[in-house]
Design a protein around this motif. Sequence first.
Motif, PDB file in Angstrom:
ATOM      1  N   LEU B 322     -36.467 -20.260 -10.828  1.00 23.94           N
ATOM      2  CA  LEU B 322     -35.252 -21.030 -10.608  1.00 23.94           C
ATOM      3  C   LEU B 322     -34.099 -20.407 -11.373  1.00 23.94           C
ATOM      4  O   LEU B 322     -32.954 -20.403 -10.900  1.00 23.94           O
ATOM      5  CB  LEU B 322     -35.450 -22.476 -11.073  1.00 23.94           C
ATOM      6  CG  LEU B 322     -36.364 -23.315 -10.206  1.00 23.94           C
ATOM      7  CD1 LEU B 322     -36.690 -24.610 -10.916  1.00 23.94           C
ATOM      8  CD2 LEU B 322     -35.690 -23.613  -8.896  1.00 23.94           C
ATOM      9  N   GLY B 323     -34.396 -19.853 -12.530  1.00 20.30           N
ATOM     10  CA  GLY B 323     -33.360 -19.157 -13.275  1.00 20.30           C
ATOM     11  C   GLY B 323     -32.779 -18.024 -12.450  1.00 20.30           C
ATOM     12  O   GLY B 323     -31.566 -17.826 -12.394  1.00 20.30           O
ATOM     13  N   TYR B 324     -33.669 -17.279 -11.785  1.00 20.63           N
ATOM     14  CA  TYR B 324     -33.183 -16.192 -10.919  1.00 20.63           C
ATOM     15  C   TYR B 324     -32.252 -16.722  -9.839  1.00 20.63           C
ATOM     16  O   TYR B 324     -31.197 -16.145  -9.559  1.00 20.63           O
ATOM     17  CB  TYR B 324     -34.369 -15.512 -10.229  1.00 20.63           C
ATOM     18  CG  TYR B 324     -34.997 -14.420 -11.031  1.00 20.63           C
ATOM     19  CD1 TYR B 324     -36.181 -14.642 -11.729  1.00 20.63           C
ATOM     20  CD2 TYR B 324     -34.413 -13.169 -11.097  1.00 20.63           C
ATOM     21  CE1 TYR B 324     -36.760 -13.642 -12.468  1.00 20.63           C
ATOM     22  CE2 TYR B 324     -34.990 -12.158 -11.835  1.00 20.63           C
ATOM     23  CZ  TYR B 324     -36.165 -12.396 -12.521  1.00 20.63           C
ATOM     24  OH  TYR B 324     -36.734 -11.401 -13.254  1.00 20.63           O
ATOM     25  N   MET B 325     -32.678 -17.851  -9.238  1.00 20.52           N
ATOM     26  CA  MET B 325     -31.852 -18.375  -8.156  1.00 20.52           C
ATOM     27  C   MET B 325     -30.478 -18.761  -8.669  1.00 20.52           C
ATOM     28  O   MET B 325     -29.464 -18.565  -8.004  1.00 20.52           O
ATOM     29  CB  MET B 325     -32.526 -19.597  -7.542  1.00 20.52           C
ATOM     30  CG  MET B 325     -33.870 -19.285  -6.918  1.00 20.52           C
ATOM     31  SD  MET B 325     -34.674 -20.818  -6.478  1.00 20.52           S
ATOM     32  CE  MET B 325     -36.368 -20.359  -6.598  1.00 20.52           C
ATOM     33  N   PHE B 326     -30.441 -19.302  -9.902  1.00 24.53           N
ATOM     34  CA  PHE B 326     -29.140 -19.696 -10.432  1.00 24.53           C
ATOM     35  C   PHE B 326     -28.291 -18.488 -10.775  1.00 24.53           C
ATOM     36  O   PHE B 326     -27.062 -18.551 -10.706  1.00 24.53           O
ATOM     37  CB  PHE B 326     -29.296 -20.607 -11.653  1.00 24.53           C
ATOM     38  CG  PHE B 326     -29.446 -22.042 -11.286  1.00 24.53           C
ATOM     39  CD1 PHE B 326     -30.632 -22.708 -11.509  1.00 24.53           C
ATOM     40  CD2 PHE B 326     -28.410 -22.738 -10.705  1.00 24.53           C
ATOM     41  CE1 PHE B 326     -30.768 -24.034 -11.154  1.00 24.53           C
ATOM     42  CE2 PHE B 326     -28.543 -24.054 -10.343  1.00 24.53           C
ATOM     43  CZ  PHE B 326     -29.729 -24.713 -10.574  1.00 24.53           C
ATOM     44  N   ILE B 327     -28.959 -17.385 -11.165  1.00 26.33           N
ATOM     45  CA  ILE B 327     -28.170 -16.170 -11.401  1.00 26.33           C
ATOM     46  C   ILE B 327     -27.431 -15.824 -10.113  1.00 26.33           C
ATOM     47  O   ILE B 327     -26.231 -15.531 -10.116  1.00 26.33           O
ATOM     48  CB  ILE B 327     -29.077 -14.994 -11.819  1.00 26.33           C
ATOM     49  CG1 ILE B 327     -29.702 -15.263 -13.187  1.00 26.33           C
ATOM     50  CG2 ILE B 327     -28.288 -13.706 -11.859  1.00 26.33           C
ATOM     51  CD1 ILE B 327     -30.671 -14.181 -13.602  1.00 26.33           C
ATOM     52  N   ALA B 328     -28.171 -15.893  -9.004  1.00 26.07           N
ATOM     53  CA  ALA B 328     -27.555 -15.513  -7.738  1.00 26.07           C
ATOM     54  C   ALA B 328     -26.418 -16.441  -7.356  1.00 26.07           C
ATOM     55  O   ALA B 328     -25.304 -15.987  -7.094  1.00 26.07           O
ATOM     56  CB  ALA B 328     -28.616 -15.501  -6.639  1.00 26.07           C
TER      57      ALA B 328
END
Lengths: 175, 628, 104
Positions: B322-328
């Motif tokens: 989910l952290g990755y998705m928020f980076i995007a």
Amino acid sequence: MADLIFIALAFLAIGGAIAMVVYANPMYSALGLLITMLSVAGMFALLNATFLFLVQIIVYAGAIMTLILFILMFLNIKEEDLPKEPNKYKFIILGAFVMIPLNILILKAVSKLPAKDLSISNTDFGNIKPLGLELYNNWIIAFELISILLLIALIGSVVLAKRRKSKLNNKGEQL
Amino acid sequence: MNTSLLVWIVLAPLLGSIASGLLYFYHIKKSKVSDIYFSLIGTITPFISFLITLSLFLRMLDEKIIFKQQLFTWLNVDKLNIEMAFLGDNLSIFMSMFVTFVGWLIHIYAVGYMKGDGGFGKFFAYFNLFLASMLILVLADNPIILFIGWEGVGVCSYLLIKFYYGKKENVLAANKAFIVNRVGDFGFLLGVVTLFFALGEVDLSFSSIEANLSNASDKLLVLSGVLLFIGAMGKSAQIPLYVWLPDAMAGPTPISALIHAATMVTAGIYMVARFHFLYSGIEEIGLFIAYIGAFSALLAAIIATRQTDIKKILAYSTMSQLGYMFIAVGLGFYSTGLFHVFTHAFFKAMLFMGAGGVIMALHHEQNIFKIAQHRASLPIIATTFLIGVIAISGIPPFSGFFSKDAILAAAFQEGQYLIWAIAMFTAFLTAFYMFRMYFIVFVAPNHHEADYVYTSKTITIPLLILAIGAIGAGFLNLPSVFGGNHFVDTWLGQLHSKHIHMDIVTEYVLMALSIIVAATGIMAAHSKYANFDVSKPENETGFIGNKFYIDEIYDSLFVQPTKALSTFIDKIVDEKIIDAFIMNSSIGFVNIGKKVAMIQNANVRFYAAFMLVGMTAVFIYLYITLGL
Amino acid sequence: MISLTSYAFVSMMLFSIGVIGVVARRNIFVIYMSIELMLNGVNLFLVTFARYHFNMDAQIITVMVISIAAAEAAIFLSVIILLFRSRKSLDTNIFTTLTQGEKL
């Protein structure tokens, strides 16, 4: 002369009243009241109310006071039956203070009235005949009602004081 | 536009939930209802939703339309006008597609998993209700309806986490989830209110917010952006509101798979994407979101390397992804983030379901070392598990590679090299801990003959279907570098996301770097754990093993003071001050009454005296007024 | 020099002493006698004003008052007898069956 008589009678009346209130023994109180009533009768006489003078002595001093003394002696009151009144004088003085305003009010009101000579008049005002005529002509209904009242009082006192034969509590005393 | 079908996407699971609930009441009060009815209701309704979504999707492919369905006006107060309306545009249908598909598969899985449980009907009632709430969230036309779904999924998450309510820890975990979510919800609600006032009180649907955005001052937009993101922090388990996610694993595995992997936790990302018009204008907040995402990913990956509970490892990996998705989405690459949501749903759900299968086969043992010691032979589960682990580590050609690589490229393109570095390191750790889990559970030798345990078809078939998705979903958004058609990016064109425009050499180099990093992680895990002696298990000790003591810090910072304050108010303010005040007033009145009642003492002389005093007072008054 | 005021004074004194007797004394006989004293004071007042205005009505009212006092005497004393029989005491403070709160 009439003034002296009045002053003497006034002293007697107030003295008798004070005696009545102060003494613990009811016999002494009754006697004090008797003196007051006789003095008041005298004052009635000074005010031309001769019939009332007679009525006062016959009824009040003669009948009511006699009745009171009779009941006093009938109940056979002993010293221990009398209530203990430790604060009697305190209450009397307190009451005196409380009554002062009323007295002042009435006396002030009365003193504003025009002065008249209240010596004994020579008319037949207050004699028995005018009084009787007045009573039976104008006040007849009141007269009749009073007689009924006296009848009721008579019956009432007989009923109230009657001993009940049926009820006895467990000491065998009449309730 | 044929809009009448749109509401049935939501209504089908909702009615299914109500029907299951009523049937469950009947089941416990009157006579037993066989599990088969609950299973039928529970699995048919998501399938209906999926079919409707599919049909709408196909029509949208053909005709390029969007669907809107307004049911009724919910609130109309002065300037506030909230319609109960559903919006089926590209984004909603995209989310709804995988939510209903994965949801349907997990419902089938749950039939097998929850077999024999006394609360079977209750489970499916809650589960359908969850799906309905999630679909309300996804299909909402305005933020208030979205919030209804938002709260609904929170409630269902609570109800399902504490499904095994006999054990107190489960209930505590559910409380924790709900309360931490609530903090986020408060932020979300404040954000919507700020937006309402900032825009000058217009009609609140998404389209009208987008149209009127210029009315608002910049500062208020920044404020509402931050507040809305706080809601996303709570729902999607980012720092600092992530502490509920590991504890939420106390619930049955199907709900971990659906709620805490594929759907509810992605609601935050959906919300940020939905508000793309807001976040595109406030780039600083977007950067803030990206940094939160990066650090959450890193923290979760570090903690996961030392966890021993199989579901907790998967929970931390969810938080990390989910952290990755928020980076995007934070950097403005909305479609890239949503693509990672899409692929993640497949392989994470599959991993959870596989873990569930292993747990069930070993009679609810969740410690990976103990599982290794008593390992059973579960071929299909092992294979699909391996596929999932490879996908999440980002090895081509599985789906995880394409979506994760796109995010890394996005960070690099924006010049956010710190985020890029953190993300690369996290990718290394991801590969490491995922393969650690795989090796210990399925590979490390345990000097034990593995018995073959039968797993029912309701478990294996969804796993296989999801495996296909995990492998193949990446091809839906193949970057043009490989000659792909960017399907997802074009489908979600309404979001005006940024796209990756790099020269080919940079792109290839970045891809190669990420593959190397992932491979390094796998090799590190292999060297340490492939031949691990499982009879000497690792324990959760040390700073990392104790999750950086964050739970304890929160406890002493927030929970204990609140508890002390509550106790103070209860024992002192409520009991001694307020209660005492009221009781003493009433007792005081009673006492005054008693004193006044002494006047009525049947002593006639006393009455006479009182009358006398009264008369005297009147006489004094007359004396004064008559002026004698 | 006997004026209206002197007679008024005497009669008010009698009345006040009667009131004081009712309030201050506990003995029931004394209370009764104080009541009679009050009535006497009022009678004196009435007769005074009858003489003042030369009006017979006040004297007739006085006759009425005296007869009512007589009736009252009969009843009052019967009740005293009853009370003495049941409570064996002449203390008015203990005749408090109608009370609700604490006794003074």
